[in-house]
Write a protein that holds these residues in place. Structure first.
Motif, PDB file in Angstrom:
ATOM      1  N   ALA A 140       0.836  -1.204   0.000  1.00 31.09           N
ATOM      2  CA  ALA A 140       0.000   0.000   0.000  1.00 31.09           C
ATOM      3  C   ALA A 140       0.872   1.256   0.000  1.00 31.09           C
ATOM      4  N   TYR A 158      -4.044  -7.013  -0.597  1.00 28.49           N
ATOM      5  CA  TYR A 158      -4.184  -5.603  -0.961  1.00 28.49           C
ATOM      6  C   TYR A 158      -4.680  -5.460  -2.398  1.00 28.49           C
ATOM      7  N   HIS A 187      -8.342  -3.791  -3.683  1.00 21.15           N
ATOM      8  CA  HIS A 187      -8.199  -2.478  -4.309  1.00 21.15           C
ATOM      9  C   HIS A 187      -8.179  -2.609  -5.831  1.00 21.15           C
ATOM     10  N   SER A 210      -8.434   0.681  -7.840  1.00 22.03           N
ATOM     11  CA  SER A 210      -7.366   1.683  -7.792  1.00 22.03           C
ATOM     12  C   SER A 210      -5.973   1.114  -8.032  1.00 22.03           C
TER      13      SER A 210
END
Length: 338
Positions: free
Chosen positions: A229, A255, A259, A262
């Protein structure tokens, strides 16, 4: 530690009488047995049967302390140690240090008190004091997976240098321009070795490794998620990430999965590779490029080395090679592969 002499003194008998009372000898009177057992209970005495056996033939027991039993790598390692030890007529007692040097010392102390014939230890990132003491005292000790330069004991390690070099060559050849690494604690020898191999491989292509492209986790799942991240939150995002162990890779995968809107798509915009090849990495979509450690062989070799030490034979450090498995997660942006 309370001894049989302490119990005998508290019960007002000779140590030999106290020993017979606690082992149920038929010539001990019920009154004497009750008096000795009461003294033993009051003093919290535990008969050390293993110490008695050690004076003759040893306990035929090996202690294994791993740094994190939740890490699938160490689970497989422990299985190999147990299987190999059993075939040689030894039992294994396992302790989980939980990546905590204090916890590591706790298990090393307990195992030595139980008079195990030898210890196999995966050191925590920060070497614990009792591990130093055990090595200096000459206890039979072998280190596995992680080196500890300040502990005088032989080690068997996975040498991933060639596999990491091959991985970096592949990433460069498939068009990756901006490579990053999520490695473990700087105190851990395996972490330093993998980082050095990654940096050296980049240097062979005339590339450096900026500090912003090096993230230090703790070899655990959450840190993989946190450190990826952090890489994704910068003003510029790398187009390749090498995660230096399997548990952190699981966090990185978590992660990316949470996500999707994005995070850069894998492998089109982001190549992902990992040091450790867990069985399900080849089942992911995309499948995950990974460096396979010889986990079972490490466990077997550690036992062989320890048995050699117990037998009084000279033992030297050993290094076992790793294998790179190229999969879909590191295809080039144009689908190139090797």
């Amino acid at each position: 530690m309370t001894s049989i002499k302490d119990v005998a003194l508290a019960a007002g008998v000779a140590p030999s009488s106290a020993s017979r009372a606690l082992t149920g000898h038929p010539n001990v009177s019920p009154e004497l047995q009750a008096r000795v057992q009461e003294a033993a209970l009051r003093l919290n005495y535990r008969p050390n049967a293993v110490a008695r056996s050690l004076r003759s033939t040893g306990t035929r027991t090996i202690g294994l302390v791993v740094s994190d039993l939740l890490n699938p790598f160490f689970t497989e390692l422990a299985r190999a140690v147990e299987d190999t030890s059993r075939q040689a007529g030894f039992s294994v007692i396992i302790g989980n240090a939980d990546e905590n040097p204090g916890q590591q010392d706790h298990y090393v102390r307990i195992l030595l008190e139980r008079q195990v014939d030898g210890l196999i230890v995966v050191p925590t990132a920060e070497t614990s004091p009792l591990l130093h003491e055990a090595a200096a005292r000459g206890d039979h000790l072998v280190l596995v997976d992680r080196p500890a330069a300040d502990v005088d004991a032989p080690s068997v390690l996975a040498d991933g240098t060639d596999a990491i070099t091959e991985l970096v060559d592949h990433l460069v050849q498939t068009g990756r321009q901006d490579l990053a690494i999520i490695t473990g604690p700087d105190e851990a020898g395996s972490s330093r070795q993998r980082l050095a191999a990654f940096r050296d491989a980049l240097a062979r292509h005339g590339r450096g490794l900026p500090p912003s492209r090096v993230r230090h986790g703790d070899f655990r799942r959450d840190s993989g998620r946190i450190e990826l991240a952090a890489l994704m939150a910068g003003s510029s995002i790398p187009d390749a990430v090498f995660v230096a162990n399997g548990s952190m890779a699981l966090g990185a995968i978590e992660y990316l999965a949470t996500h999707r809107d994005s995070a850069p798509p894998v492998p089109e915009s982001l190549a992902v590779a990992v040091f450790d090849d867990l069985p399900w990495f080849s089942l992911l979509s995309p499948t995950l490029t990974a460096i396979e450690q010889p986990t079972a062989a490490l466990g077997r070799r550690a036992v062989e080395m320890l048995l050699d030490r117990i037998a009084g034979r000279e033992v030297s450090d050993d290094r076992l090679g790793c294998v790179l498995h190229l999969r879909e997660s590191t295809r080039g942006s144009q689908g190139a592969s090797r």
